[in-house]
Scaffold this motif. Structure first.
Motif, PDB file in Angstrom:
ATOM      1  N   MET A  26      38.634  72.022  44.704  1.00 42.05           N
ATOM      2  CA  MET A  26      38.756  73.499  45.085  1.00 42.05           C
ATOM      3  C   MET A  26      40.356  73.726  44.936  1.00 42.05           C
ATOM      4  N   LEU A  27      41.217  73.008  45.294  1.00 45.28           N
ATOM      5  CA  LEU A  27      42.720  73.546  45.046  1.00 45.28           C
ATOM      6  C   LEU A  27      43.030  73.677  43.576  1.00 45.28           C
ATOM      7  N   THR A  28      42.361  73.012  42.560  1.00 47.07           N
ATOM      8  CA  THR A  28      42.657  73.283  41.213  1.00 47.07           C
ATOM      9  C   THR A  28      41.926  74.564  40.947  1.00 47.07           C
ATOM     10  N   GLY A  29      40.942  74.762  41.498  1.00 45.81           N
ATOM     11  CA  GLY A  29      40.177  76.157  40.983  1.00 45.81           C
ATOM     12  C   GLY A  29      41.049  77.228  41.651  1.00 45.81           C
ATOM     13  N   LEU A  30      41.497  77.091  42.981  1.00 47.80           N
ATOM     14  CA  LEU A  30      42.483  78.313  43.574  1.00 47.80           C
ATOM     15  C   LEU A  30      43.560  78.469  42.652  1.00 47.80           C
ATOM     16  N   VAL A  31      44.338  77.512  41.969  1.00 46.38           N
ATOM     17  CA  VAL A  31      45.370  77.638  41.291  1.00 46.38           C
ATOM     18  C   VAL A  31      45.191  78.448  40.198  1.00 46.38           C
ATOM     19  N   HIS A  32      43.913  78.443  39.800  1.00 46.26           N
ATOM     20  CA  HIS A  32      43.650  79.476  38.730  1.00 46.26           C
ATOM     21  C   HIS A  32      42.889  80.668  39.137  1.00 46.26           C
ATOM     22  N   GLY A  33      42.884  80.887  40.395  1.00 44.09           N
ATOM     23  CA  GLY A  33      42.585  82.328  40.820  1.00 44.09           C
ATOM     24  C   GLY A  33      40.823  82.479  40.805  1.00 44.09           C
ATOM     25  N   LEU A  34      40.245  81.297  40.703  1.00 47.25           N
ATOM     26  CA  LEU A  34      38.717  81.282  40.654  1.00 47.25           C
ATOM     27  C   LEU A  34      38.115  81.175  41.878  1.00 47.25           C
ATOM     28  N   PRO A  35      36.919  82.304  41.903  1.00 46.29           N
ATOM     29  CA  PRO A  35      35.945  82.072  43.064  1.00 46.29           C
ATOM     30  C   PRO A  35      35.045  80.864  43.016  1.00 46.29           C
ATOM     31  N   GLN A  36      34.533  80.334  44.022  1.00 44.08           N
ATOM     32  CA  GLN A  36      34.079  79.133  43.988  1.00 44.08           C
ATOM     33  C   GLN A  36      32.434  78.982  44.693  1.00 44.08           C
ATOM     34  N   LEU A  37      31.758  78.211  44.472  1.00 43.31           N
ATOM     35  CA  LEU A  37      30.312  78.029  45.250  1.00 43.31           C
ATOM     36  C   LEU A  37      30.675  76.407  45.594  1.00 43.31           C
ATOM     37  N   ALA A  38      30.393  76.001  46.732  1.00 43.41           N
ATOM     38  CA  ALA A  38      30.620  74.504  47.039  1.00 43.41           C
ATOM     39  C   ALA A  38      29.127  74.092  47.798  1.00 43.41           C
ATOM     40  N   LEU A  39      29.053  72.993  47.121  1.00 39.44           N
ATOM     41  CA  LEU A  39      27.729  72.339  47.851  1.00 39.44           C
ATOM     42  C   LEU A  39      27.892  71.093  48.168  1.00 39.44           C
ATOM     43  N   PRO A  40      28.474  71.201  49.431  1.00 40.62           N
ATOM     44  CA  PRO A  40      29.043  69.835  50.104  1.00 40.62           C
ATOM     45  C   PRO A  40      28.036  68.787  50.906  1.00 40.62           C
ATOM     46  N   GLU A  41      28.441  67.746  51.020  1.00 42.05           N
ATOM     47  CA  GLU A  41      27.467  66.623  51.404  1.00 42.05           C
ATOM     48  C   GLU A  41      27.997  65.657  52.268  1.00 42.05           C
ATOM     49  N   CYS A  88      48.541  73.405  50.803  1.00 39.47           N
ATOM     50  CA  CYS A  88      47.394  74.539  50.903  1.00 39.47           C
ATOM     51  C   CYS A  88      48.144  75.893  51.033  1.00 39.47           C
ATOM     52  N   PRO A  89      47.428  76.813  50.791  1.00 37.16           N
ATOM     53  CA  PRO A  89      47.823  78.360  51.213  1.00 37.16           C
ATOM     54  C   PRO A  89      47.424  78.420  52.583  1.00 37.16           C
ATOM     55  N   ALA A  90      48.427  79.296  53.284  1.00 36.77           N
ATOM     56  CA  ALA A  90      48.570  79.201  54.767  1.00 36.77           C
ATOM     57  C   ALA A  90      47.002  79.645  55.248  1.00 36.77           C
ATOM     58  N   GLU A  91      46.346  80.573  54.634  1.00 37.13           N
ATOM     59  CA  GLU A  91      45.091  81.205  55.111  1.00 37.13           C
ATOM     60  C   GLU A  91      44.038  80.068  54.944  1.00 37.13           C
ATOM     61  N   LEU A  92      44.186  79.117  54.015  1.00 41.63           N
ATOM     62  CA  LEU A  92      43.109  78.021  53.852  1.00 41.63           C
ATOM     63  C   LEU A  92      43.256  76.947  54.911  1.00 41.63           C
ATOM     64  N   GLN A  93      44.641  76.836  55.033  1.00 48.45           N
ATOM     65  CA  GLN A  93      44.658  75.612  56.012  1.00 48.45           C
ATOM     66  C   GLN A  93      44.561  76.017  57.377  1.00 48.45           C
ATOM     67  N   GLY A  94      44.679  77.270  57.777  1.00 53.38           N
ATOM     68  CA  GLY A  94      44.636  77.464  59.282  1.00 53.38           C
ATOM     69  C   GLY A  94      45.679  77.233  60.076  1.00 53.38           C
ATOM     70  N   PRO A  95      45.665  77.084  61.451  1.00 51.42           N
ATOM     71  CA  PRO A  95      46.657  76.714  62.135  1.00 51.42           C
ATOM     72  C   PRO A  95      47.205  75.239  61.977  1.00 51.42           C
ATOM     73  N   ALA A  96      48.489  75.388  61.532  1.00 48.87           N
ATOM     74  CA  ALA A  96      49.104  74.014  61.087  1.00 48.87           C
ATOM     75  C   ALA A  96      50.152  73.647  62.191  1.00 48.87           C
ATOM     76  N   PRO A  97      49.973  72.973  63.111  1.00 50.20           N
ATOM     77  CA  PRO A  97      51.059  72.486  63.861  1.00 50.20           C
ATOM     78  C   PRO A  97      52.123  71.448  63.300  1.00 50.20           C
ATOM     79  N   GLY A  98      53.392  71.269  64.068  1.00 49.35           N
ATOM     80  CA  GLY A  98      54.237  70.320  63.540  1.00 49.35           C
ATOM     81  C   GLY A  98      55.106  70.623  62.382  1.00 49.35           C
TER      82      GLY A  98
END
Length: 383
Positions: free
Chosen positions: A286-301, A168-178
């Protein structure tokens, strides 16, 4: 995990992929060598119980609890992952010792990995497939695995291993200890026995790609919302590209004439021609979309999809709809129209894409695994 396994093979190491018997065919089709470990555990019913929101395929049913994130049902999820570990660990530990593995690489829910690594006395490396959702439960996981560790004679085992590989890019991951090593996300969508279909010819209007992965359709047709989304976008001044498997196509229902359905086409081949990605919140989509620099809409369940979608929205690269409010056609359409009209979301997606492209490739990380393995890494590596 396939690109890293291939990278180890290309560097001259031996790789074995340990998994329950049901994954053997998938491993073979990836050009890798499987090792049967343990027995099958039927988790479909458990995962189905995690679904939040209407889950009736049209977004207009009674809303369920609005509580989001993996903590909503963590005790039940912990039990499911412990069951999976127990099912695999004896076979995996025996194989790691007998084969004299030098490194065990495992996904964050495959806790048999660090247990077997401890039993064999070799380094354990955790490879994330998305946001690190289980890190907050680290202490609870250690306690949950203690009985298994005691039986193996290894005592408490850290589920994080010695190193975490993070796509993940750092901004997407957020705080990542360890201890953490970034790795470029390379989409892997299986092996195809025929040339996959591509997107329709580009016209002078936006292309919206809709995909629902494979998890939700396995839970039940009512959770597979790709057809509902396509119908919600009927008449929109855009080309609608619906990426599904052959089995999913039979559950789509009637579709508007401007919807182009593509079966079993790798997203990495479709998305370069798209302007927006709509999906269920799965990490791979999500990550495949970000590889291609695409904005995204998510409908998570599912809770993990909700958490991934929330992190995506926090970066500005997408929008996540709240399942507690339903996925009505008007909400979906308004969100898509807003995303297509906004340059800000596209700019955020492209920023994350550039960061991901700068991460080391799987090939570059092989040296990291060799260093962890030390002198024994001259000719073997186990995944």
């Amino acid at each position: 995990m396939v690109p890293l396994a291939w990278a180890c093979l290309a560097a001259g190491h031996e790789v074995r992929v340990a998994a329950p018997p049901g994954l053997e065919g998938m491993i073979l089709r990836a050009g890798l060598t499987p090792v049967r470990a343990g027995r099958e555990v039927d988790v479909t019913g458990v995962v189905r119980g995690f679904v939040k929101g209407p889950g009736n395929g049209n977004g207009n049913g009674p809303a369920r609890s609005a509580q989001a994130g993996p903590s909503a049902k963590m005790p039940r999820a912990l039990g499911m992952f412990v069951d999976l570990a127990v099912a695999m660990v004896d076979d995996l530990a025996a194989f790691a010792r007998d084969w004299r593995a030098d490194v065990v690489v495992y996904d964050p829910t495959a806790w048999a990995g660090p247990l077997a690594a401890a039993a064999a006395g070799v380094p354990a490396v955790r490879q994330l497939y998305g946001v690190d959702l289980l890190f907050p439960a680290r202490d609870a996981i250690v306690r949950a695995l203690e009985p298994v560790g005691d039986r193996l004679g290894v005592g408490p085992v850290d589920p994080l291993g010695l190193l975490t590989i993070d796509p993940c890019p750092a901004e997407l991951q957020g705080p990542a200890p360890g201890a953490r090593q970034r790795m470029r996300y390379l989409p892997y969508h299986g092996v195809h026995d025929r040339r996959p279909a591509g997107p329709p010819a580009r016209r002078d209007r936006p292309v919206v790609c809709v995909t629902w992965g494979t998890t939700m359709s396995r839970l039940g047709d009512e959770y597979f919302l790709a057809g509902h989304v396509a119908r919600a976008l009927a008449g929109l001044d855009a080309e609608i590209l619906l990426a599904v498997t052959p089995g999913q196509r039979t559950t789509l229902g009637p579709l508007p004439p401007d919807v182009h359905v593509v079966e079993s086409a790798p997203l990495r081949l479709l998305l370069p021609g798209a302007d927006l990605l709509v999906h269920h919140g799965g990490a791979g989509s999500m990550l495949t979309g970000l590889v291609h620099g695409l904005p995204q809409l998510a409908l998570p369940e599912l809770p993990d999809h909700i958490a991934h979608a929330g992190r995506l929205a926090a970066t500005g690269a997408g929008v996540a709809l709240n399942p507690a409010e339903g996925f009505g056609a008007d909400r979906i359409r308004a969100a898509v129209e807003g995303l297509l009209a906004s340059a800000d979301h596209e700019g955020s997606a492209r920023r994350l894409s550039a960061e991901m492209a700068a991460h080391p490739t799987p090939a570059a990380l092989v040296a990291e695994l060799e260093q962890l393995a030390g002198a024994r890494a001259a000719g073997r590596a186990a995944v």
